[in-house]
Design a protein around this motif. Sequence first.
Motif, short mmCIF file in Angstrom:
data_model
loop_
_atom_site.label_atom_id
_atom_site.label_comp_id
_atom_site.label_asym_id
_atom_site.label_seq_id
_atom_site.Cartn_x
_atom_site.Cartn_y
_atom_site.Cartn_z
N VAL A 284 0.85 -1.20 0.00
CA VAL A 284 0.00 0.00 0.00
C VAL A 284 0.88 1.24 0.00
O VAL A 284 0.64 2.21 -0.71
CB VAL A 284 -0.93 -0.02 1.24
N TRP A 285 1.93 1.17 0.81
CA TRP A 285 2.86 2.31 0.88
C TRP A 285 3.49 2.61 -0.48
O TRP A 285 3.54 3.75 -0.93
CB TRP A 285 3.95 1.97 1.90
N PHE B 244 0.51 3.40 -3.36
CA PHE B 244 -0.36 4.58 -3.17
C PHE B 244 0.42 5.68 -2.46
O PHE B 244 0.22 5.93 -1.26
CB PHE B 244 -1.61 4.21 -2.36
N ARG C 265 0.08 8.68 -2.43
CA ARG C 265 -0.73 9.77 -1.87
C ARG C 265 -1.19 9.46 -0.45
O ARG C 265 -1.67 10.33 0.25
CB ARG C 265 -1.93 10.03 -2.77
N LEU C 266 -1.06 8.19 -0.09
CA LEU C 266 -1.46 7.82 1.27
C LEU C 266 -0.39 8.13 2.31
O LEU C 266 -0.65 8.13 3.50
CB LEU C 266 -1.77 6.33 1.35
N ARG C 267 0.80 8.34 1.81
CA ARG C 267 1.91 8.47 2.78
C ARG C 267 1.70 9.59 3.78
O ARG C 267 2.00 9.44 4.96
CB ARG C 267 3.22 8.65 2.02
#
Lengths: 905, 70
Positions: B21-22, B25, B27-29
């Motif tokens: 996921v890291w 994506f 933008r999730l960081r």
Amino acid sequence: MSTVGETSQPVSQAASPVVWTEVALVRAHVYAALVMVGYVTLLGIVMATKFHLPDWLGDSSWLTWGRLRYAHTQGVFFGWLGNAFLAFFYYAVPRLAERPVTSRTLGWILFVVWNGLLVLPGWVLVQVGVSQPLEWGEFPLVSDAVAVVALLLACVQFVWPFLRGGLAELYVAGWYVIGGLVFTLLAYPVGNFVPEIEPGAKGATYSGLWIHDAVGLYATPLALAVAYVVIPATTRRPIFSHFLSMIGFWLLFLVYPLNGTHHYVFSSIPMEAQQGAIVASVYQGVDVVIVVTNLLLSLRLSAGVVARETPLRFVWLGTVAYLIVSLQGSLQALMPVNRFVHFTDWVIGHSHLAMIGFASFTAIGGMLHVWERTPGLRYNARAANWAFWLLTLGLGIMVLDLTAAGLVQGHLWQSEAPWMESVRLSQPYWLIRTLSGIPILLGFMALALSVTTGPTGEVVTAAATLLLPSPLGGEGLGVRGTAPSGAVSDSEPPDALGETPGLLWLRQAYVITAVAGLGFFVLSFAVLAVWPNQVLDRQLADSRPAGLPPLSASELRGRHIYIREGCVNCHSQLIRSTEEDVRRFGVSSQAWETANEFPQLWGTRRVGPDLAREHGKRSRDWHLVHLWNPRHVVPDSNMPPYPWLFDSSPTRPTQEALDLVAYLESLGREAKLAGLTGPKPLPGLDPEEEKRLGMFCDCAIPRTPGPSLLLNTRMEPSERDRFARRGGEVFARNCVGCHGTGGKGDGPAAEALLPRPRDLRTASFSDRALSDVLWNGVKGSSMPGWHDLPANDLRALAVFVQSLEERQEQPDKVLSPSELTTAQALYTANCAACHGTDGGGIGFSAGSVVPPPTNFQQLRPTRRYAEQVLAEGVPGTAMAPWKSKLSDDQRRLLARYVRQLFREE
Amino acid sequence: MVVFNLIVLAITLLMGGFLLVWICFPRLRPWFEAPKYRILTWEQRYPEAVRSAVEGKRSTRSTRGSETSA
């Protein structure tokens, strides 16, 4: 009672809710922690000193080594670390949860329960002799119940605010507080109550888990919570990566619980469970590298701050110690290392590095961080700095010293050197360890000064100097420019999830991980305890011999005394499936042998030898004298004396002493009755495969000493002198307790031994006689076999003993034919039944007589001694006085007769 | 050992999932990293809040003191 600023209500709501620090509770817990760490450190120094001066304070049962050891570890766990962490939480939790702790009243209740109902009564109980022989679970069951209540109260006080505030965007330190308290609450009852219900090996699967959980689920997460608060708060920069910190957090809670069984490698717990724990231990090392890397990267370019700020320096060193101790832990779980270092002082060094180097240093950093930031509290930075250096010095010396001692002990235990050799050679290391306790004690005193002297603190100015972007130009792992540069603004970073449809579920990621964490925790017990117990149940059903006698009432009482006095702290009852253990102590311990042991007494350390095969090794008298004063029979022993088990003399044991000896003599009896022979080659496995699996066949390890070596004492006179000198040294180390310094049989133990030790001046011994006695001991007496001494030492001892014989003033007159006839008739009528017709000690009654009758062909008594024995007999043997049955002349004639039976070699 | 291997595998997959996921994506960081900034804002607010609390306390005392003197 007050919050920060001595107000009774939260202040400045507009500014932040983070000011809900319960200063009075912080103060109370810090003072309690410091008083208690002072006490446990003193206990540690007293215990360490007793390694050199075992008789010091030896008259007091309260202060005996084993009981102090119980108090020491539980004091560190609850009294010191518990209070230090609780103090920190009253400062940190309101910040992390953005809410006050649940209740101030609850805080005071928790303080009273924790200290007044758990620690103080727990100490009193273990020191008066009410205890539980489990590592990190030494307080008795009643204290365990209080501990569960205290942990529950702590959860309500500190976890509830987090749950009320929501967890989706909780900072990692908050997670560690929640995880540490909740998982400890779950693990504590399992590790402390279940071994009382599940016996022996089955209970050990649970207590093994708790040994590790005590460190991994209590000390570690709570200390890491401190580190994750103090580092950014002091450096005024965010941690390197919150993502990595959460990976580290969940890995910790997923992997740590799976480690526990590595404390019992090579035991009778199913090998699959042991190997699983070893794999988890290595995995744990990976986790620690992630956590420590993240923490140390958070300190990058902050060397100046670390050097300047003592609280941060404590945390930094704690973090480094965490890395070292964890990698050490992973390493020592591996079988080749474990077989070498387990039970040695290496492990003691390891645990001190964990509990002082990591947990205590970090906890101190947290305490001081709180203290210097709380207005109205005195803080002496200079004393804190002294505390740091003194504690670092003491800890460094102690850990290096104990690690080296462990390597020495491990080496000696792998060799064929006698057990006492490791005790003797450990003495210099134990002395250094004792001395290392002094700077540690001084360090804690300086720490106490640092929070009681110095100027009263004002508010630490944070002002606008909290810099978010790191000097490296980023905010850590993969995040750049997401936070405002320069001073911190009150605005939160952009809500990325809010902009990413389809990923909103990630807000609930904590639910997934929390469920996974709980699941893995439950799984750890399933895989490392429940499942192995099912295997053990099947094994017990298949292998446990039927009809073995249970422990008698006296033996059971003795077992209780064994637990009470803390014997388990120095003596294991676990012969591991390693060649070294089996060669030294006998057949490896089987699960069925402990099927009635509630709780198990395997132990985790050996200062003295393993006792699992004690049955039949020593006489009852020997054990009693050994308990009265161990140095009476083992001159170099450092075991404490137990005079309160006697009525002022070793010849007057109380019922408790007799019970304890009965218990000691029962150890290994079942194995002997069942004819236990040890591991056999597994069908279908070749020896190489066995070795690869860490197994071995003990077929080549002798199960008895076997026939004695013949100690040849014929040598050149000059060589004989050298051997006699060496023999004198060996005699002084091993024999003077019973035989006395001159070999007169008047050593300090002699009065309590029956038959009394032989006066070695009263006979001439053949090489064969000395070989047999020194190798096998004398059955029915307290003379043990010394076959574990090096052959040359035994030979030297034989030469020395021969040199002790008293020379007769006048040589014997040769018996005339008529005297010979009379003497033979007397001998045949009165002596031959035991001593044999030829004096060889094998008359028809000899088999039923212990100690065995004298073999006059191998032992020639002096004339005076022979006459004395004929007149008075030998108390404690079958040799009766013949004064009333034989005349003086007849006895004199018989004395001359038996002397001439001796056959010169 | 099979069970144990499965556990180790499950842990690795779980952690690997987070890592994926890291990586996938970015933008999730910021969301992942957001909590680490919050503690700093608390640290900034805290001294100010305490100072105002202390000052508030002092002013209350001085008021009381002057009332007593009076």
